[in-house]
Write a protein that holds these residues in place. Structure first.
Motif, PDB file in Angstrom:
ATOM      1  N   GLN A 119      23.077   8.909  48.510  1.00 20.24           N
ATOM      2  CA  GLN A 119      22.029   9.668  47.831  1.00 20.24           C
ATOM      3  C   GLN A 119      20.917   8.747  47.341  1.00 20.24           C
ATOM      4  OE1 GLN A 119      23.967  11.919  44.756  1.00 20.24           O
ATOM      5  NE2 GLN A 119      25.167  13.138  46.190  1.00 20.24           N
ATOM      6  N   LYS A 120      21.301   7.576  46.826  1.00 26.32           N
ATOM      7  CA  LYS A 120      20.295   6.617  46.364  1.00 26.32           C
ATOM      8  C   LYS A 120      19.474   6.085  47.534  1.00 26.32           C
ATOM      9  CE  LYS A 120      23.079   5.124  42.384  1.00 26.32           C
ATOM     10  NZ  LYS A 120      23.781   3.980  41.742  1.00 26.32           N
ATOM     11  N   VAL A 121      20.157   5.771  48.630  1.00 27.56           N
ATOM     12  CA  VAL A 121      19.454   5.270  49.806  1.00 27.56           C
ATOM     13  C   VAL A 121      18.522   6.343  50.358  1.00 27.56           C
ATOM     14  CG1 VAL A 121      19.744   4.470  52.195  1.00 27.56           C
ATOM     15  CG2 VAL A 121      21.289   3.648  50.405  1.00 27.56           C
ATOM     16  N   VAL A 150      23.317   9.444  67.734  1.00 30.39           N
ATOM     17  CA  VAL A 150      23.002   9.534  66.311  1.00 30.39           C
ATOM     18  C   VAL A 150      24.096   8.868  65.486  1.00 30.39           C
ATOM     19  CG1 VAL A 150      22.722  11.127  64.363  1.00 30.39           C
ATOM     20  CG2 VAL A 150      21.592  11.606  66.548  1.00 30.39           C
ATOM     21  N   SER A 151      25.350   9.144  65.818  1.00 35.63           N
ATOM     22  CA  SER A 151      26.479   8.535  65.098  1.00 35.63           C
ATOM     23  C   SER A 151      26.418   7.012  65.182  1.00 35.63           C
ATOM     24  CB  SER A 151      27.808   9.033  65.679  1.00 35.63           C
ATOM     25  OG  SER A 151      27.946  10.426  65.516  1.00 35.63           O
ATOM     26  N   LYS A 152      26.042   6.509  66.359  1.00 36.39           N
ATOM     27  CA  LYS A 152      25.969   5.062  66.555  1.00 36.39           C
ATOM     28  C   LYS A 152      24.876   4.449  65.682  1.00 36.39           C
ATOM     29  CE  LYS A 152      25.449   1.578  70.198  1.00 36.39           C
ATOM     30  NZ  LYS A 152      25.247   1.347  71.663  1.00 36.39           N
ATOM     31  N   VAL A 153      23.732   5.114  65.590  1.00 37.39           N
ATOM     32  CA  VAL A 153      22.630   4.607  64.774  1.00 37.39           C
ATOM     33  C   VAL A 153      23.024   4.584  63.297  1.00 37.39           C
ATOM     34  CG1 VAL A 153      20.282   5.079  63.951  1.00 37.39           C
ATOM     35  CG2 VAL A 153      20.819   5.296  66.387  1.00 37.39           C
ATOM     36  N   ILE A 154      23.676   5.646  62.842  1.00 43.01           N
ATOM     37  CA  ILE A 154      24.088   5.716  61.435  1.00 43.01           C
ATOM     38  C   ILE A 154      25.139   4.649  61.128  1.00 43.01           C
ATOM     39  CG2 ILE A 154      25.187   7.145  59.674  1.00 43.01           C
ATOM     40  CD1 ILE A 154      22.307   7.928  60.415  1.00 43.01           C
ATOM     41  N   LYS A 155      26.074   4.455  62.048  1.00 45.37           N
ATOM     42  CA  LYS A 155      27.094   3.414  61.843  1.00 45.37           C
ATOM     43  C   LYS A 155      26.438   2.034  61.760  1.00 45.37           C
ATOM     44  CE  LYS A 155      31.364   1.880  61.643  1.00 45.37           C
ATOM     45  NZ  LYS A 155      31.116   0.426  61.609  1.00 45.37           N
ATOM     46  N   SER A 156      25.426   1.797  62.587  1.00 50.49           N
ATOM     47  CA  SER A 156      24.712   0.523  62.559  1.00 50.49           C
ATOM     48  C   SER A 156      23.990   0.329  61.232  1.00 50.49           C
ATOM     49  CB  SER A 156      23.708   0.467  63.721  1.00 50.49           C
ATOM     50  OG  SER A 156      22.934  -0.715  63.655  1.00 50.49           O
ATOM     51  N   LEU A 157      23.389   1.408  60.716  1.00 50.81           N
ATOM     52  CA  LEU A 157      22.700   1.331  59.426  1.00 50.81           C
ATOM     53  C   LEU A 157      23.685   1.045  58.302  1.00 50.81           C
ATOM     54  CD1 LEU A 157      20.129   1.630  57.722  1.00 50.81           C
ATOM     55  CD2 LEU A 157      20.553   4.107  57.670  1.00 50.81           C
ATOM     56  N   LEU A 169      26.388  13.231  51.921  1.00 51.16           N
ATOM     57  CA  LEU A 169      25.983  11.937  51.389  1.00 51.16           C
ATOM     58  C   LEU A 169      26.962  11.453  50.324  1.00 51.16           C
ATOM     59  CD1 LEU A 169      22.132  12.458  50.949  1.00 51.16           C
ATOM     60  CD2 LEU A 169      23.211  10.815  52.491  1.00 51.16           C
ATOM     61  N   THR A 170      27.282  10.174  50.364  1.00 52.18           N
ATOM     62  CA  THR A 170      28.040   9.560  49.279  1.00 52.18           C
ATOM     63  C   THR A 170      27.082   9.312  48.106  1.00 52.18           C
ATOM     64  OG1 THR A 170      27.560   7.324  50.060  1.00 52.18           O
ATOM     65  CG2 THR A 170      29.536   8.399  50.939  1.00 52.18           C
ATOM     66  N   MET A 173      27.493  -0.534  53.254  1.00 52.84           N
ATOM     67  CA  MET A 173      27.981   0.580  52.424  1.00 52.84           C
ATOM     68  C   MET A 173      28.137   1.827  53.279  1.00 52.84           C
ATOM     69  SD  MET A 173      24.518   1.669  50.308  1.00 52.84           S
ATOM     70  CE  MET A 173      24.195  -0.008  49.738  1.00 52.84           C
ATOM     71  N   GLN A 174      28.999   2.737  52.825  1.00 55.65           N
ATOM     72  CA  GLN A 174      29.187   4.005  53.512  1.00 55.65           C
ATOM     73  C   GLN A 174      28.156   4.998  52.992  1.00 55.65           C
ATOM     74  OE1 GLN A 174      33.144   5.628  53.328  1.00 55.65           O
ATOM     75  NE2 GLN A 174      32.552   7.590  54.230  1.00 55.65           N
TER      76      GLN A 174
END
Length: 302
Positions: free
Chosen positions: A62-64, A32-39, A57-58, A45-46
């Motif tokens: 939140q917008k994303v 899961v961490s890997k997928v989020i880092k890829s996104l 959420l940053t 953006m973080q």
């Protein structure tokens, strides 16, 4: 960017944890961490703040999140359409209300030949606002106190939502059948009459205390709420068979009115406003508009 990344992102946002998201995704925390880092790399953006316990959420995240919810829900609708032809789904959230439930049954029967399909969710005001904002529902129906309206509209504007008021009614007290009030000849009640009473309410919602500018004005937290429920069936049973009372608008079903006669309640001149929450600037689907017009036709004439 692909759909899997968005689904993983939404799960992480809703659980606040990579490990908890992994459980509901039937995956592993590193995956899961890997997928989020890829996104995050793809978007440049973080999306999450990594905290000692969990994630958050940053501002950009939140917008994303709002867009991701809309995209995944639209994909789900397309999948439903492909598997069941041109079936039309209408997703509705609403404050628990026997009156609303009665109207929905009649609307369903009247539109049976149109083959509409429905998803119904009962929730509090803030939750309904968030569900409509995130495109989990097409429309939300809420009841608010008139002194909350300005603050409520401000919250909606921040989330690019709008509110259309349909009906305004008195605030009512519905005493349980075992309360002493039913043996007294009273035509109207004041706030002081509520101090020794206990209540059953559908939701202890955040909006109930918004806009109370005066120290002596009505505060929902001042009531002794003994039971919280999202079931009007439980509400009606308790009103018929206990000393608990309920504060709401005079929009209750005939069954509930039969269980306990309503008494007007003077709360700083407040009224209960019933209306709909939708996306600002977006034209509602024809089925949504049809349901709105149906409800309007069933409301008492002001």
């Amino acid at each position: 960017m692909d759909l899997k990344q968005l689904q993983y992102f939404i799960a992480c946002a809703q659980t606040g944890s990579f490990s908890d998201a992994a459980k509901i995704l039937y995956s592993t925390q590193p995956s899961v961490s890997k997928v989020i880092k890829s996104l995050e790399d793809n978007l440049g953006m973080q999306l999450f703040e990594r905290l000692p316990r969990g994630i958050r959420l940053t501002v950009q995240g939140q917008k994303v999140y709002h867009y991701a919810c809309k995209i995944t829900n639209e994909v789900e609708l397309l999948e439903n359409m492909s598997s069941s032809g041109m079936t039309k789904w209408l997703r509705i959230s609403f404050n628990p209300s026997s009156w609303f439930a009665d109207q929905f049954v009649e609307f369903y029967n009247e539109t049976y030949d149109k083959n509409y399909h429905f998803q119904l969710t009962t929730a509090g005001v803030r939750n309904i606002m968030e569900r409509v904002r995130d495109y989990l529902d097409d429309i939300g129906f809420v009841y608010i106190l008139s002194h909350q309206k300005e603050n409520f509209l401000y919250e909606l504007a921040k989330n690019k939502l709008q509110f259309e008021a349909f009906y305004e009614t008195d605030v009512m007290l519905y005493p349980g059948k075992l309360t002493e009030l039913l043996s007294e000849d009273r035509s109207e009640l004041l706030l002081n009459d509520l101090k020794e009473m206990r209540f059953i309410q559908n939701y202890q919602d955040e909006f109930f205390d918004l806009g109370a500018a005066q120290d002596d004005s009505f505060q929902w937290k001042d009531l002794d709420i003994a039971v919280l429920t999202n079931s009007d069936y439980v509400m009606e049973k308790m009103l018929r068979n206990s000393r608990l009372s309920n504060v709401s608008g005079s929009y209750l079903s005939e069954d509930k009115k039969g269980a306990t006669p309503g008494m007007p309640l003077d709360i700083d001149g407040n009224k209960v406003i019933f209306g709909a929450v939708t996306h600002k600037g977006e034209i509602p689907d024809c089925s949504v508009g049809e349901f709105i017009e149906f409800l309007r036709s069933r409301l008492p004439k002001s």
